[in-house]
Design a protein around this motif. Structure first.
Motif, PDB file in Angstrom:
ATOM      1  N   ASP A 147      34.409  35.999  38.451  1.00  0.00           N
ATOM      2  CA  ASP A 147      33.011  36.131  38.005  1.00  0.00           C
ATOM      3  C   ASP A 147      32.051  35.461  38.998  1.00  0.00           C
ATOM      4  O   ASP A 147      30.986  36.003  39.293  1.00  0.00           O
ATOM      5  CB  ASP A 147      32.819  35.509  36.620  1.00  0.00           C
TER       6      ASP A 147
ATOM      7  N   THR B  41      38.914  29.592  33.854  1.00  0.00           N
ATOM      8  CA  THR B  41      38.166  29.005  34.965  1.00  0.00           C
ATOM      9  C   THR B  41      38.497  27.515  35.102  1.00  0.00           C
ATOM     10  O   THR B  41      38.804  27.036  36.204  1.00  0.00           O
ATOM     11  CB  THR B  41      36.649  29.213  34.741  1.00  0.00           C
TER      12      THR B  41
ATOM     13  N   ASP C 191      37.011  32.028  41.305  1.00  0.00           N
ATOM     14  CA  ASP C 191      36.796  32.629  39.991  1.00  0.00           C
ATOM     15  C   ASP C 191      36.151  33.996  40.242  1.00  0.00           C
ATOM     16  O   ASP C 191      35.132  34.081  40.946  1.00  0.00           O
ATOM     17  CB  ASP C 191      35.862  31.727  39.175  1.00  0.00           C
TER      18      ASP C 191
HETATM   19 MG    MG Z   1      35.864  32.191  33.307  1.00  0.00          MG
END
Ligand code: MG
Ligand code: ADP
Ligand code: S3P
Length: 231
Positions: free
Chosen positions: A82, A64, A80
């Motif tokens: 997530d 990230t 990202d």
């Molecule tokens: Mg990450």
């Protein structure tokens, strides 16, 4: 008394001029090595074309953090996976795991990443388990250039200790869990197009090294027309 010759056999004049004479030849040979010229982010952006840059690797490797910085350098959007999952589900990753379980999370992760890959050039940082899904790996291979950000166990554990937002590590022995994930996942991460070893160094340093590794990879492809390389 004459000055004894230097042990390396190079006389002072040659050393200063940077020229050596090959034995048995009168053609001077430059004794200087040109340092490799680093690639600019603009060059790399051009070499990428429509490809998406995809970071894979274990929790805490810095996917990230480095993905975001690389996107800034390349002047590309950063996503990202997530964060995207959290946005579409309006839940945090721990909540998703708790309410729906890991299989549901993985199904959503696959759909989100496939969509992100089709949305045009960008940098995508995936969650650590995403590349283990063969459909996701195939989609990444079609649309992207994958980078395995590889770190050692101590560094990963130091980094993940900072946040309690990784459900897989909510365990009495998170280090043993991480070691097991390393054993299970490293052979699969090794299928990424390139590997960048990370370490305890500034984000800017790792990002620059990643940019240069990406440039070499893309140049190799442009030059040879080969499908890719694994380091
Ligand atoms: Mg990450
Ligand atoms: N090069 C770095 N130097 C210092 N801290 C870093 C570096 N890369 C990542 N971090 C920190 O380590 C933690 C994990 O990084 P993160 O990018 O979330 O990893 P991942 O997405 O691979 O799980 C974060 O707190 C992040 O700020
Ligand atoms: O390794 C994994 O399976 C996971 C990694 C996490 O992302 P990061 O790798 O960004 O921490 C997140 O997707 C989830 O907690 C599961």
């Amino acid at each position: 008394m004459s000055i004894p010759p230097r042990k390396d056999g190079i006389d002072d004049e040659s050393r200063e001029s940077g020229c050596l004479e090959r034995p048995g030849s009168h053609r001077p040979v430059r004794a200087v090595t040109l340092a490799a010229v680093p690639h600019s982010a603009t060059d790399v952006r051009a070499l990428l074309g429509r490809k998406v840059v995809v970071f894979v690797g274990l929790m805490g490797a810095g996917k990230t953090a480095i993905g975001r910085k690389l996107a800034q350098l390349l002047d590309l959007p950063f996503v990202d996976s997530d964060h995207e999952i959290e946005t579409v589900s309006r839940m945090t990753i721990p909540e998703l795991f708790e309410r729906y379980g890991e299989p549901e999370f993985r199904a959503l992760e696959q759909r989100v990443i496939e969509r992100l890959l089709r949305e045009g050039p960008r940098v995508v940082s995936t969650g650590g388990g995403a590349f283990m899904n063969p459909h996701t790996r195939e989609a990444i291979a079609s649309f992207g250039v994958s980078i395995w950000l590889k770190a050692d166990l101590d560094l990963l554990m130091e980094r993940v200790a900072k946040k309690q937002n990784r459900p897989l590590l909510k365990n009495a022995d998170p280090r043993a869990v991480m070691a097991k994930l390393m054993a299970d996942r490293y052979p699969v991460y090794a299928q990424a197009d390139l590997t960048v070893e990370t370490r305890d160094a500034r984000r800017e340093t790792i990002t620059e090294e990643t940019l240069q590794a990406l440039a070499s990879h893309l140049q190799g492809r442009a030059g040879s027309g080969s499908a890719g390389e694994t380091q």
